[in-house]
Design a protein around this motif. Structure first.
Motif, short mmCIF file in Angstrom:
data_model
loop_
_atom_site.label_atom_id
_atom_site.label_comp_id
_atom_site.label_asym_id
_atom_site.label_seq_id
_atom_site.Cartn_x
_atom_site.Cartn_y
_atom_site.Cartn_z
N GLY A 104 -4.51 -6.54 -21.91
CA GLY A 104 -4.45 -5.10 -21.98
C GLY A 104 -5.73 -4.43 -22.44
O GLY A 104 -5.75 -3.22 -22.63
N ILE A 151 -6.99 -10.39 -13.95
CA ILE A 151 -6.14 -9.92 -15.06
C ILE A 151 -4.97 -10.89 -15.24
O ILE A 151 -4.64 -11.30 -16.37
CB ILE A 151 -5.60 -8.50 -14.76
CG1 ILE A 151 -6.75 -7.51 -14.70
CG2 ILE A 151 -4.60 -8.08 -15.82
CD1 ILE A 151 -6.35 -6.12 -14.30
N LEU A 152 -4.37 -11.31 -14.13
CA LEU A 152 -3.26 -12.26 -14.21
C LEU A 152 -3.71 -13.58 -14.82
O LEU A 152 -3.03 -14.17 -15.65
CB LEU A 152 -2.67 -12.51 -12.82
CG LEU A 152 -1.86 -11.35 -12.24
CD1 LEU A 152 -1.44 -11.68 -10.82
CD2 LEU A 152 -0.64 -11.09 -13.09
N PRO A 198 3.52 -4.71 -11.31
CA PRO A 198 2.84 -4.56 -10.01
C PRO A 198 1.54 -3.77 -10.13
O PRO A 198 0.62 -3.99 -9.34
CB PRO A 198 3.87 -3.82 -9.15
CG PRO A 198 4.89 -3.31 -10.08
CD PRO A 198 4.87 -4.14 -11.30
N ALA A 199 1.42 -2.88 -11.10
CA ALA A 199 0.20 -2.11 -11.24
C ALA A 199 -0.97 -3.00 -11.63
O ALA A 199 -2.13 -2.67 -11.40
CB ALA A 199 0.39 -1.01 -12.30
N LEU A 200 -0.68 -4.16 -12.25
CA LEU A 200 -1.74 -5.06 -12.66
C LEU A 200 -1.78 -6.31 -11.79
O LEU A 200 -2.42 -7.31 -12.13
CB LEU A 200 -1.56 -5.48 -14.12
CG LEU A 200 -1.56 -4.34 -15.14
CD1 LEU A 200 -1.32 -4.86 -16.55
CD2 LEU A 200 -2.90 -3.60 -15.09
N GLY A 201 -1.07 -6.30 -10.68
CA GLY A 201 -1.12 -7.45 -9.78
C GLY A 201 0.07 -8.37 -9.90
O GLY A 201 0.21 -9.32 -9.13
N GLY A 202 0.92 -8.14 -10.89
CA GLY A 202 2.09 -9.00 -11.05
C GLY A 202 3.12 -8.74 -9.97
O GLY A 202 3.05 -7.74 -9.25
N ASP A 203 4.09 -9.64 -9.87
CA ASP A 203 5.08 -9.55 -8.81
C ASP A 203 6.47 -9.42 -9.44
O ASP A 203 6.97 -10.38 -10.02
CB ASP A 203 5.01 -10.80 -7.93
CG ASP A 203 6.01 -10.73 -6.79
OD1 ASP A 203 6.60 -9.65 -6.59
OD2 ASP A 203 6.18 -11.75 -6.11
N TYR A 222 0.93 -17.22 -8.73
CA TYR A 222 -0.19 -16.27 -8.75
C TYR A 222 -1.49 -16.92 -8.30
O TYR A 222 -2.34 -16.27 -7.71
CB TYR A 222 -0.34 -15.66 -10.14
CG TYR A 222 0.77 -14.68 -10.44
CD1 TYR A 222 1.36 -13.96 -9.40
CD2 TYR A 222 1.25 -14.47 -11.72
CE1 TYR A 222 2.38 -13.09 -9.64
CE2 TYR A 222 2.27 -13.59 -11.97
CZ TYR A 222 2.84 -12.89 -10.92
OH TYR A 222 3.87 -12.02 -11.15
N GLY A 252 0.95 -5.68 -22.53
CA GLY A 252 0.56 -5.41 -21.16
C GLY A 252 -0.21 -6.55 -20.53
O GLY A 252 -1.31 -6.38 -20.03
N GLN A 311 -7.20 -7.66 -9.98
CA GLN A 311 -5.83 -7.92 -10.44
C GLN A 311 -5.59 -9.41 -10.66
O GLN A 311 -4.96 -9.82 -11.62
CB GLN A 311 -4.85 -7.38 -9.41
CG GLN A 311 -4.86 -5.87 -9.35
CD GLN A 311 -3.70 -5.32 -8.55
OE1 GLN A 311 -3.23 -5.95 -7.62
NE2 GLN A 311 -3.24 -4.14 -8.91
N LYS A 367 -1.43 -16.77 -4.66
CA LYS A 367 -1.68 -15.44 -4.11
C LYS A 367 -3.11 -14.96 -4.34
O LYS A 367 -3.60 -14.13 -3.59
CB LYS A 367 -0.69 -14.42 -4.72
CG LYS A 367 0.75 -14.65 -4.27
CD LYS A 367 1.69 -13.65 -4.89
CE LYS A 367 1.68 -12.35 -4.12
NZ LYS A 367 2.73 -11.43 -4.60
N GLY A 427 0.53 -8.09 -17.88
CA GLY A 427 0.44 -7.88 -16.44
C GLY A 427 1.21 -8.86 -15.58
O GLY A 427 1.18 -8.77 -14.36
N VAL A 428 1.92 -9.81 -16.21
CA VAL A 428 2.50 -10.88 -15.42
C VAL A 428 3.55 -10.38 -14.42
O VAL A 428 3.65 -10.90 -13.31
CB VAL A 428 3.08 -11.97 -16.35
CG1 VAL A 428 3.90 -12.97 -15.57
CG2 VAL A 428 1.94 -12.69 -17.03
N PHE A 429 4.34 -9.39 -14.80
CA PHE A 429 5.33 -8.89 -13.85
C PHE A 429 5.06 -7.43 -13.45
O PHE A 429 5.90 -6.80 -12.84
CB PHE A 429 6.74 -8.99 -14.43
CG PHE A 429 7.15 -10.38 -14.74
CD1 PHE A 429 7.10 -11.36 -13.77
CD2 PHE A 429 7.58 -10.72 -16.01
CE1 PHE A 429 7.48 -12.66 -14.05
CE2 PHE A 429 7.97 -12.02 -16.29
CZ PHE A 429 7.91 -12.99 -15.31
#
Lengths: 537, 94, 206
Positions: C124, C137-138, A239-244, C42, A233, C134, C45, A235-237
């Protein structure tokens, strides 16, 4: 040197190396044996993919559930796609005919790194095993579609990890093949074989190899990220963690769009060998074909976004991608004109490979033109994710690469096996296959325009008649396939012995015996200064 | 295979290049500790580009290799930059 | 070109090996290129969050590792010169130094990651998901993936150098057949090259 000499007397199919029997094949570093290993493994996977395709078509014979549930259908099109794209069409022409013919065509004894070549095949097998493991074990076959789109690819409860790793390993195998070909073409051309004298098939393999080398790692890292996303997890892709998720699509298509040029360029190369041979004429516009090959390879790298017109990209990006997509059509059209001009006023020798090549030009034309419909922004929004898209890419990928594959198979068959196939059965097989192909995919253009979406196991009643025709087409096409394969397999063992150069071709592979000796040439050929391409003495 | 020629690079060159790289590293740390706002990244990247140019040219011997290898390296970097620019056609104007 | 008893080629083409290595380096560059592309999107953004998150990283350790890698790049580059000048002992010594520096780099990295883990920051982790924005996190997702992949390449590079040392000791790599050592060097410089960009992008944007 005595052993080496006696080894040279046997041909590559019969010689005895360090190992005997099957081991002598799966541990052989001979480029021709490796090519055949690829041929057999690719044909095996191809038949699995065909069976899945048949099952899907059967499901669509009538609305509602026919033979499978929705979830089974989702897995069927996913696995069909993964197998056909990553295991059949991408390695298809380069790994089979590239491996067997490339070194001979440039007058070399083998590829630059024979052991690496064998490693590529082993990696291919490993990739296949990983993907098949995803099918048979764990929590069900993957159901994301072959594109593994985020975020569903890490939300889906199916057994996706091995499939993703398998695709990664297959990509690695493809990179190593490309690397090997590039070094081979740079370093092992025989004396006098200048760049402007290389056969066109070699040129297209050169362009293809660059794409394999520069595009595949991008999808490699993307698939690794999907796997890491599933496991940790990051988060890179997500969306719940900011990924796009759209960024996933960018990265995926940065590889997968050039990948369609990995599929089609060597196909165009094979056609560029076959058409002049059977027109008994020099190829028209040798340099134009080279230039258009390199142009396709380069521009093809920059148009990936046309797969994403409805994904929510910026308008600027959409205009840009649409414009460049139309520009790619130009070099492809140049090639078609060159082929037609080559046949013009030629003394045409009608043989099975020419039937395949001519039908290739026909289906490629339809596939290419329907691609323009999809490359235009307004019409794409209307037909996106419909059966129209499925028809388009089957016309290009199966009609293009598939037809060229069979054209090449029938063209080089006597060289590879030293025997000639039964021409009557070969022509019959082609005709049945061609009719089946048209009946299978042409109705899908119509269905898509009427609004039938892709990737559903069910449809509205109004689409019934088109789907019936399409399903019948699939049966005819498979009948044709069976005729072709049975004829070739039978002829490989029992066909008439073939001459050295049955088609009166001009390239170097036809100057060695059929099947070729172990080291291809006793003495390296020398191309004289005033010999042009396809004019070696 | 005696035709291959090796260019033997003197130790002195490597030491000078290393000193230059170290100097650039500390310069980039110094520059970025100053508050430059949005130019911080640009500054850091310019230093990184100069450093990678030195590594490619001297440590990786591009200066002494045949021209076509250099051309390939340039081509790959151009492709990569073009890839980023095109992706940003989306993100800049979304 | 000669053949051995199995009909296999026993030929040596230094330029072919060199091009082969360069082409492989290109694929590695684009492998990391994909990650740099993700990073740049990222960062574009979430400029504020990346700025904040980078404060968590220890610039001194990053700088120390940069200096180490640059020095090791010089030692392995020099080892080619010594090999060509037929100074086998010096070559082996320089390679040993390179390996030691590589291991020190990994140890530093281990402690650096360890500190993050102690603070409850890993991909995680609950602390990361609950208490960070967010963008942060990224940032940490990319930080762990990119430095982790880089560390993996250091390990591969070390393995290639060890192979070169063994071959040099056996005498199959020498001044007339230096391709393996040169390729080990090229690969090690690639690792350095990537770090040259990773360092400012993660440690210097505070």
């Amino acid at each position: 040197m005595q052993t080496a000499h006696s080894a040279n007397e046997a041909n590559y199919l019969t010689y005895k190396g360090k190992y005997k029997g099957l081991l002598g094949w799966i541990f052989s570093t001979d480029h021709k044996r490796i090519g055949l290993l690829y041929l057999y493994s690719i044909l095996t996977m191809f038949s699995v993919g065909v069976l899945l395709g048949l099952a899907m078509k059967f499901e669509l014979l009538a609305p509602g559930k026919t033979i499978m549930e929705a979830q089974t259908y989702n897995s069927a099109f996913t696995v069909h796609g993964v197998i056909m794209i990553f295991m059949v069409v991408i390695p298809g022409l380069p790994a089979v005919f590239g491996n067997i013919m490339l070194p001979i065509m440039i007058g070399a004894k083998d590829v630059a790194f024979p052991k690496l070549n064998l490693l590529s095949w082993w990696l291919y097998v490993l990739g296949v095993i990983l993907v098949l493991a995803a099918l048979m074990f764990g929590s069900g076959a993957p159901d994301t579609g072959w594109t593994f789109y985020a975020p569903y690819s890490f939300k889906s409860g199916t057994n996706l990890l091995p499939a993703v790793f398998g695709a990664f390993v297959l990509g690695f195998s493809s990179i190593l093949t490309g690397l090997n070909f590039l070094v081979t073409i740079h370093r092992l051309r025989c004396p006098g074989m200048k760049w402007t004298k290389m056969p066109l098939f070699v040129w297209t393999l050169y362009g293809t190899a660059w794409i394999q080398l520069l595009a595949t790692p991008v999808v490699g890292i993307t698939l690794v990220l999907v796997a890491l996303e599933r496991m940790f997890g990051i988060g890179v892709f997500d969306p719940a963690l900011g990924g796009d998720p759209v960024l996933y699509q960018h990265l995926f298509w940065i590889y997968s769009h050039p990948a369609v040029y990995v599929m089609i360029l060597p196909a165009m190369g094979a056609i560029s060998e076959i058409i002049p041979t059977f027109s008994q004429k020099q190829i028209f516009g040798y340099k134009a074909i080279i230039a258009s090959t390199m142009a396709i390879a380069f521009v093809g790298y920059l148009v990936w976004g046309h797969h994403m017109f409805t994904a929510g990209m910026s308008g600027t990006a959409q205009y840009y991608f649409s414009l460049l997509t139309f520009i790619v059509a130009i070099p492809s059209a140049i090639k078609v004109f060159n082929w037609i001009s080559t046949m013009y006023k030629g003394s045409i020798n009608v043989q099975t490979p020419l039937y395949w090549a001519a039908s290739f030009v026909f289906v490629f034309l339809i596939g290419g033109l329907s691609g323009l419909v999809l490359g235009a922004l307004a019409t794409d929004i209307y037909v996106h994710d419909t059966a129209f898209v499925v028809a388009h890419f089957h016309y290009i990928v199966f009609g293009g690469t598939g037809f060229a594959f069979f054209a090449a198979a029938h063209y080089w068959f006597p060289k590879i096996y030293g025997r000639m196939y039964d021409k009557g059965w070969a022509n019959t097989g082609w005709l049945v296959f061609f009719i089946g192909f048209l009946a299978l995919y042409t109705p899908m253009f119509y269905l898509g325009m009427m609004g039938m979406p892709r990737r559903y196991y069910d449809y509205l009643d109004e689409f019934h008649s088109g789907n019936i025709l399409s399903t019948f087409g699939s049966w005819i096409m498979v009948t044709g396939l069976v005729i072709i394969v049975v004829n070739l397999v039978r002829s490989a063992r029992k066909g008439e012995p073939a001459e050295m150069n049955p088609w009166h071709s001009k390239t170097l592979e036809w100057t060695v015996s059929s099947p070729p000796p172990v080291e291809n040439f006793d003495e390296l050929p020398v191309i004289a200064e005033d010999d042009g391409p396809y004019n070696y003495k | 295979m005696s035709e291959e020629k090796h260019h033997i690079v003197p130790y002195r060159v490597y030491i000078i290049v290393l000193l230059a790289l170290l100097a650039l590293t500390f310069a980039s740390i110094g520059i970025t500790s100053i508050e430059l706002g949005e130019y911080t990244v640009a500054g850091a990247l310019i230093f990184a580009c100069i450093k990678s140019f030195l590594v490619l040219t001297y440590f990786m011997h591009l200066k002494y290799d045949k021209k076509y290898i250099r051309a390939m390296v340039v081509f790959v970097f151009v492709i990569f930059v073009v890839m980023i620019v095109i992706t940003f056609l989306d993100y800049l104007y979304r | 070109m000669e053949n051995n008893a199995n009909g296999e080629h026993v030929h040596y083409d230094a330029e072919a090996s060199k091009i082969g290595m360069w082409l492989f380096i290109f694929t590695e560059l684009l492998l990391f290129g994909g990650l740099f592309l993700i990073y740049s999107v990222y960062r574009f953004k979430n400029p504020e969050a990346f700025h904040l998150a980078a404060e968590e990283l220890n610039t001194s350790i990053g700088a120390l590792n940069t200096v180490l890698l640059l020095i090791s790049s010089m030692t392995i580059a020099m080892s080619t010169t010594t090999l060509l000048l037929k100074k086998k002992g010096a070559t082996l010594g320089l390679l040993a130094i390179t390996i030691i520096i590589g291991i020190v780099f990994l140890v530093n990295k281990y402690f650096e990651w360890g500190v993050k883990f102690d603070h409850g920051i890993w991909p995680g982790s609950e602390h990361l998901l609950n208490d960070f924005s967010q963008g942060e996190i990224l940032f940490f997702g990319l930080y762990f993936v990119m430095t982790g992949l880089h560390a993996l390449h250091i390990i591969i590079g070390l393995a290639i150098i060890v192979a070169a040392i063994i071959r040099i000791r056996k005498g199959t790599v020498h001044e007339n057949r230096a391709a393996l050592l040169e390729n080990a060097g090229l690969y090690w410089h690639l690792v350095d090259l990537i770090w040259i960009f990773l360092f400012p992008l993660f440690y210097l944007i505070t």
